[in-house]
Write a protein that holds these residues in place. Sequence first.
Motif, short mmCIF file in Angstrom:
data_model
loop_
_atom_site.label_atom_id
_atom_site.label_comp_id
_atom_site.label_asym_id
_atom_site.label_seq_id
_atom_site.Cartn_x
_atom_site.Cartn_y
_atom_site.Cartn_z
N SER A 114 0.83 -1.20 0.00
CA SER A 114 0.00 0.00 0.00
C SER A 114 0.87 1.25 0.00
O SER A 114 0.59 2.23 -0.71
CB SER A 114 -0.92 0.00 1.22
OG SER A 114 -1.73 1.14 1.25
N SER A 115 1.96 1.21 0.79
CA SER A 115 2.89 2.35 0.83
C SER A 115 3.57 2.53 -0.52
O SER A 115 3.71 3.66 -1.02
CB SER A 115 3.93 2.11 1.92
OG SER A 115 4.91 3.12 1.92
N PHE A 116 4.01 1.42 -1.11
CA PHE A 116 4.66 1.46 -2.43
C PHE A 116 3.70 2.04 -3.47
O PHE A 116 4.07 2.90 -4.27
CB PHE A 116 5.08 0.04 -2.81
CG PHE A 116 5.52 -0.10 -4.24
CD1 PHE A 116 6.79 0.29 -4.65
CD2 PHE A 116 4.66 -0.62 -5.19
CE1 PHE A 116 7.19 0.15 -5.96
CE2 PHE A 116 5.04 -0.76 -6.51
CZ PHE A 116 6.32 -0.37 -6.90
N ARG A 117 2.46 1.58 -3.42
CA ARG A 117 1.46 2.06 -4.38
C ARG A 117 1.16 3.55 -4.17
O ARG A 117 1.02 4.31 -5.14
CB ARG A 117 0.18 1.24 -4.25
CG ARG A 117 -0.80 1.44 -5.39
CD ARG A 117 -1.94 0.45 -5.32
NE ARG A 117 -2.77 0.63 -4.14
CZ ARG A 117 -3.92 0.00 -3.95
NH1 ARG A 117 -4.35 -0.87 -4.85
NH2 ARG A 117 -4.64 0.20 -2.86
N SER A 118 1.08 3.95 -2.91
CA SER A 118 0.82 5.36 -2.61
C SER A 118 1.96 6.25 -3.08
O SER A 118 1.74 7.34 -3.60
CB SER A 118 0.61 5.54 -1.10
OG SER A 118 -0.52 4.83 -0.67
N LYS A 119 3.19 5.76 -2.92
CA LYS A 119 4.36 6.52 -3.36
C LYS A 119 4.33 6.69 -4.88
O LYS A 119 4.57 7.79 -5.41
CB LYS A 119 5.64 5.80 -2.92
CG LYS A 119 6.93 6.54 -3.27
CD LYS A 119 8.14 5.90 -2.62
CE LYS A 119 8.37 4.51 -3.13
NZ LYS A 119 9.61 3.90 -2.59
N ASN A 120 4.03 5.60 -5.59
CA ASN A 120 3.94 5.69 -7.05
C ASN A 120 2.78 6.57 -7.49
O ASN A 120 2.88 7.30 -8.48
CB ASN A 120 3.76 4.29 -7.65
CG ASN A 120 5.08 3.54 -7.73
OD1 ASN A 120 6.13 4.08 -7.39
ND2 ASN A 120 5.03 2.30 -8.16
N GLU A 121 1.67 6.48 -6.74
CA GLU A 121 0.51 7.30 -7.07
C GLU A 121 0.83 8.77 -6.86
O GLU A 121 0.43 9.63 -7.67
CB GLU A 121 -0.68 6.88 -6.22
CG GLU A 121 -2.00 7.53 -6.61
CD GLU A 121 -2.47 7.12 -7.99
OE1 GLU A 121 -3.27 7.88 -8.58
OE2 GLU A 121 -2.03 6.07 -8.49
N ASN A 136 -7.64 2.46 -16.40
CA ASN A 136 -7.31 2.29 -14.99
C ASN A 136 -7.54 3.58 -14.20
O ASN A 136 -8.00 4.59 -14.73
CB ASN A 136 -5.87 1.80 -14.83
CG ASN A 136 -4.86 2.75 -15.48
OD1 ASN A 136 -5.05 3.96 -15.49
ND2 ASN A 136 -3.78 2.21 -16.02
N SER A 137 -7.21 3.52 -12.91
CA SER A 137 -7.47 4.66 -12.02
C SER A 137 -6.68 5.89 -12.45
O SER A 137 -7.13 7.03 -12.25
CB SER A 137 -7.12 4.28 -10.58
OG SER A 137 -5.76 3.90 -10.47
#
Length: 731
Positions: free
Chosen positions: A298-305, A475-476
Motif C-alpha cells: 500500500s505504501s509502495f502504491r501510494s508513493k507511485n501514485e 485504470n485509475s
Amino acid sequence: MNFVDCHEEPIHIPGYIQSFGYLIGIDANSHSITFFSENIKDIFSIESYEELFGKKLTDFSQSFRSIIESEIYNSINSFTKRENETYFDKIFIKGKEYHFSVFKSKNNIFLEFEEVLVNPNKRISTKYDSFYIVDDAQEIWEQLLNTLSKIVNYDRMMIYKFMMDGSGKVIAERRTDQTVESYLGLHYPESDIPRQARELYLKKRKRIFSNVYADTIPLLSKTQENIDLTYASSRGMSPIHAQYIKNSGTASSFSISIIIDDHLWGLVTCQNTIAKHIDLEDRVQVGIFTALASNAYSSFRSKNELKYRLELNEKSSYLKTEFLKYNSLIDSLIGNKTNIRNLLEADGLAIISDDELVTDGNTPDRAVIEKIVQWAYENTEESIYLSRSFLKDHGEELILDETAAGIVIYFIERSKNNMLIWFRREFDEHINWAGNPKKQTGVIIQNGEQKQIISPRTSFQIFTENIKGNSKRWNSRNVAALQAIRDLILETSHKNYNTIKRLNDELKKVNEELDSFSYTISHDLGTPLTVMKLNAQMLLSTLTDRSEKSKSKINSIIEEIDNMAEMMHDVLQLSRAKNSEIQLEAIHTTQIIEKIAENAKITFDSPKSEIIIKDCPDVLADKTMLYQVFLNTINNAVKYSSHQEKPKIEIEGTESGDSVVYRIIDNGIGIPEEEKHKMFKIFSRMGNAKKFKGNGVGLSIVYRIMGRIGGNIDYESDKDGTSFILTFKKP
C-alpha cells in the motif's frame, strides 16, 4: 430438488466444525451453555450432553476447571465488550496444552479450543521492516512467500489477486514440491470465490482447512439454529468448496487475506497434497507478516501514485498555459488535442463542438463518430461514460471497427453539443484459466436432502480463452487524468466567464456596427473601384507594343481591382445573409441549378466539366438566399474539380421524411483531414486550395443562410473528392 448457487450457499452457518477444533457457545448475558461441538467429550469429562444445556460452566467445576480458572474466562466480560474481537490464551486440559480463544458474536460468546502443536522446522526472520525497503511490487509478494514458507511450508503457496469483476489471478508462486503443478499466471472465475466467501475473507482473515477428507463435527443445541461461525477458526467448509479442493488434488489449504485500504485485494493461498495443520500461533504470525507486506505494498502504491499525481499536475499546468493562448475553449482543445489524447493513454480523440468535429490519432470515420455521439445523447445521463467493451457491446448496432473497442465520453456541455471522446483500439486478449471456467451442475446430499449445486471443476488444466471486442482497461490513473482535464476545462470556462459576459454586449454592438460598415463600404466603394478600373484600362490602351513591362504592371492592377471588387461583393452578400428579411416559400430548383451549372463552367473556364443533374425536388426557402446557396456550392464543385483530367459533378435531391436533401458531389481536390475544423469559417482557405482563385467567404455565406432558413449544411470528403449535403425543409 432444490438448487443451490455458489452465491447463495450459506457458508457462514454450516452447522459443523472441523475435527481439529472444539467449540462451546455460552449466552452473552447469562453465560449459560447454548451450543457445543459434539467432540468436546474427547477433552472434557462429560457424562451426558443433555445436562449441559442451559447450565453454566461453573456448574461443572470438575469438568471445566481449566477453563474456569483461566485468566481469560475470569475477565470474560471485559474481553467481550466489542463484537468479533478475539482474545487468546493457553490452558492445560488433561495434561495437554490447548489454545483457548474467546470472542463475542451477536448474542453468544464463543469458546474455541485447539491443541498446541510444536513446529520444529520453523525458521523466521526477526527483521520485520524488510518489506519496506523493497521498491518493486512483485518483489514484495515474492519476499512474503519466501518468509511464510519458513513458517508453514506448504507444497504450493500463491499470491492470488482479485480483479475488478471478482475473478482472480495467481501473480506470484512458490513451490516446495516441484512435482506439484504450477498455477502461476492462471486466472480463476469469480464463481470460484463467490461474493459471500469474499465477504467472509474480509471479516475472518485467516482460514485453514486441515484435512478435507476428515469427518466434520456437528454442533449440538436445543435453542440455537443456524449458528453463525464466521469468526470461528474451526468453521467447517462448504460441500462445494470441499469438492473443489479435492478436485484440485489437494488435501489441505490455508488462506490469509490481503487487505489494502479496507478492501479485499487478494489472498495468500497455501495448498498441500496431504493433510496438514498449522498451529494457531504460527497462523497468527503468518497473518502479521501478511499484514506487513500488505502495508508495504500500500505504501509502495501510494508513493507511485503520488509521483504520478505530481507528474499529472505538471502536465495540467502546462496545458493550462497552452489553453490561455487561444480565444475560446474549443480552440484551446483543438490546439492541444494530441496532449489531451496522450494524457489518457488513448489511441484516438474526437473533439465535438456544435457541428464541428476534429480528430487526433486513430479514430473511427466521421459518420461512425456521429453515430456514437447520437448514441451517447440517447443512452447516457452522467457527464462521463467509460467502457472497455464498447465494440463488444455495441459494435453491430453502431457499425464499429477495431478503433472503438474502448471509449471514454465526456460531455463538456450537453446543450451545446460540446464533448470529448477518447478511443482505444481492440486488444488481442488471451486469458489462461485454471480449467474451463464454464459452470456445470451436480447433485449432493445435504442433511438428508438432495440438492442440485454448481459443480466444481474436475480439471485445472490450462484453458485458453480468446476475448474479442475489448480494449485495454481504463485504470485509475486514466480516470485521474480525465478528472484533471475536466477540472482544467471548468477552470478555464470559469475564468473566461466574466470576460465573456462583459464582452458579449460589446461584441453584439460591434457586430451590428461591423455589419453596417461591411454593407456601406461594399456598396460605397464600388463606384471608385469602377473608376479606377476604367482609368487603368484607358491607360493600357494608350501604351505601345514596346511598353510590355508597363502593360504587365497595369494588368496586375486591374486584376487586383477585380479581386477587391469580388471580395467586397462577397462581404456584402454575407451581410445580407445575416440581416436581410427572409420570405420562405416553395421553390422549384431545377432551372436555378441548371443556370448556375452552365454559368459555372464558363466562369471557371472548364468546358470539359461533366455536370449531371438528377432529380431536383422543390424546397422551402427564400428565393434570393437559395440562389446564393446553390451558386456557392456548385461553383465550389466546378472550380475545385476543374484541374482534373475528367472533371465530374453530380447534383441530386431526395426526399427524406419532412426534409429534402441535396448532394453536390465532385471529384476535386478534397479537404485535408487536419483542416476540416475550419471549413465554414470566414476567410479560411484550405492549404491545397491556394492555386485556385477565391477568398474563403462563399461557404460562410451558405452556412449562415442554411441556419436562417431552418436547414443544414454538412459534407463528406476524402482524396477522391467532396460531397456537400444540403438539408432543406420540405414545402
